[in-house]
Scaffold this motif. Structure first.
Motif, mmCIF file in Angstrom:
data_model
loop_
_atom_site.group_PDB
_atom_site.id
_atom_site.type_symbol
_atom_site.label_atom_id
_atom_site.label_comp_id
_atom_site.label_asym_id
_atom_site.label_seq_id
_atom_site.Cartn_x
_atom_site.Cartn_y
_atom_site.Cartn_z
ATOM 1 N N ASP A 4 0.816 -1.208 0.000
ATOM 2 C CA ASP A 4 0.000 0.000 0.000
ATOM 3 C C ASP A 4 0.858 1.270 0.000
ATOM 4 O OD1 ASP A 4 -2.003 -1.828 0.268
ATOM 5 O OD2 ASP A 4 -2.957 -0.873 1.985
ATOM 6 N N ASP A 5 0.336 2.285 -0.624
ATOM 7 C CA ASP A 5 0.809 3.679 -0.564
ATOM 8 C C ASP A 5 1.740 4.096 -1.704
ATOM 9 O OD1 ASP A 5 -0.691 3.838 1.746
ATOM 10 O OD2 ASP A 5 1.030 3.480 3.057
ATOM 11 N N HIS A 63 -5.516 3.900 -4.462
ATOM 12 C CA HIS A 63 -5.539 4.012 -2.991
ATOM 13 C C HIS A 63 -5.867 5.465 -2.635
ATOM 14 C CE1 HIS A 63 -4.671 2.465 0.945
ATOM 15 N NE2 HIS A 63 -3.504 3.038 1.101
ATOM 16 N N HIS A 67 -5.012 9.975 0.444
ATOM 17 C CA HIS A 67 -4.993 9.035 1.572
ATOM 18 C C HIS A 67 -5.801 9.505 2.787
ATOM 19 C CE1 HIS A 67 -3.433 5.882 4.257
ATOM 20 N NE2 HIS A 67 -2.970 5.289 3.164
ATOM 21 N N TYR A 180 0.112 2.114 9.583
ATOM 22 C CA TYR A 180 0.772 1.887 8.297
ATOM 23 C C TYR A 180 -0.151 1.984 7.098
ATOM 24 C CZ TYR A 180 4.402 0.082 11.305
ATOM 25 O OH TYR A 180 5.346 -0.049 12.261
ATOM 26 N N TRP A 181 -1.378 1.645 7.253
ATOM 27 C CA TRP A 181 -2.219 1.452 6.081
ATOM 28 C C TRP A 181 -2.588 2.768 5.442
ATOM 29 C CZ3 TRP A 181 -2.902 -3.612 4.821
ATOM 30 C CH2 TRP A 181 -2.593 -4.527 5.818
HETATM 31 ZN ZN LIG Z 1 -2.360 3.396 2.893
#
Ligand SMILES: [Zn+2]
Length: 181
Positions: A4-5, A63, A67, A180-181
């Motif tokens: 992710d990210d 994503h 965010h 973290y997500w």
């Molecule tokens: Zn994320």
């Protein structure tokens, strides 16, 4: 494997390993964090790096753009985050973007409808576990792997799928996570 990210280390460190071992992977990028040029500042990969990885089979999913925690936004703002990240990825990569990851795993019924209406076929969450054929495709589970995992006690156990038998209390004790997500 999913990541992710879209941080720069996905290209610098993860990409060479994925290629060496032939591991299929999907990277969910926060499009607003990606750098327009290789030498630009920022923590995200550059668009050129994303294109290079996509050209050899790494899949890219959306994503959002910035965010956010989507449930905290108005529906209109959430819809923009969802649709704009998809549009940008499709414009840059020239392929349809069909997978989405909810930032922080935060979602609800209305958001799932927005994701589906935007044209995504799959969406992943931070719910722990292996996905099953009977799962809602917009609520796919994943197995969380982190730097604190021990090679055999955690990582190997997760690969084998045995961690699901350890129960939620064990998982919580091993993953005091959420940032973290
Ligand atoms: Zn994320």
């Amino acid at each position: 494997m999913t990541f992710d990210d879209g941080y720069r280390d996905n290209y610098d460190r993860v990409f060479p390993l994925l290629r060496r071992y032939g591991v299929p992977a999907t990277i969910f990028v926060t499009t607003g964090w990606l750098r327009p040029h290789d030498d630009g500042p920022g923590l995200g990969m550059s668009w050129r790096e994303v294109r290079e990885m996509a050209a050899v089979g790494i899949r890219f999913g959306a994503h959002t753009v910035t965010h956010p925690s989507l449930p905290a936004l108005s529906l209109r703002e959430a819809e923009w985050e969802i649709r704009e990240s998809k549009r940008l990825l499709e414009e840059e990569l020239g392929t349809e973007c069909t997978v989405f990851a909810y930032p922080f795993g935060h979602e609800d019924c209305q958001l799932r409808q927005l994701v589906e209406a935007a044209g995504f076929r799959w969406a992943v969450t931070t719910r722990e576990g292996a996905p099953r054929p009977s799962d809602n495709p917009l609520l796919l589970r994943r197995t969380y792997v982190c730097a604190a995992d021990l090679l055999y006690a955690d990582f190997a156990v997760k690969l084998a799928g045995w961690h699901e038998w350890r129960g939620p209390l064990w998982r919580l004790s091993r993953h005091p996570r959420a940032v973290y997500w």
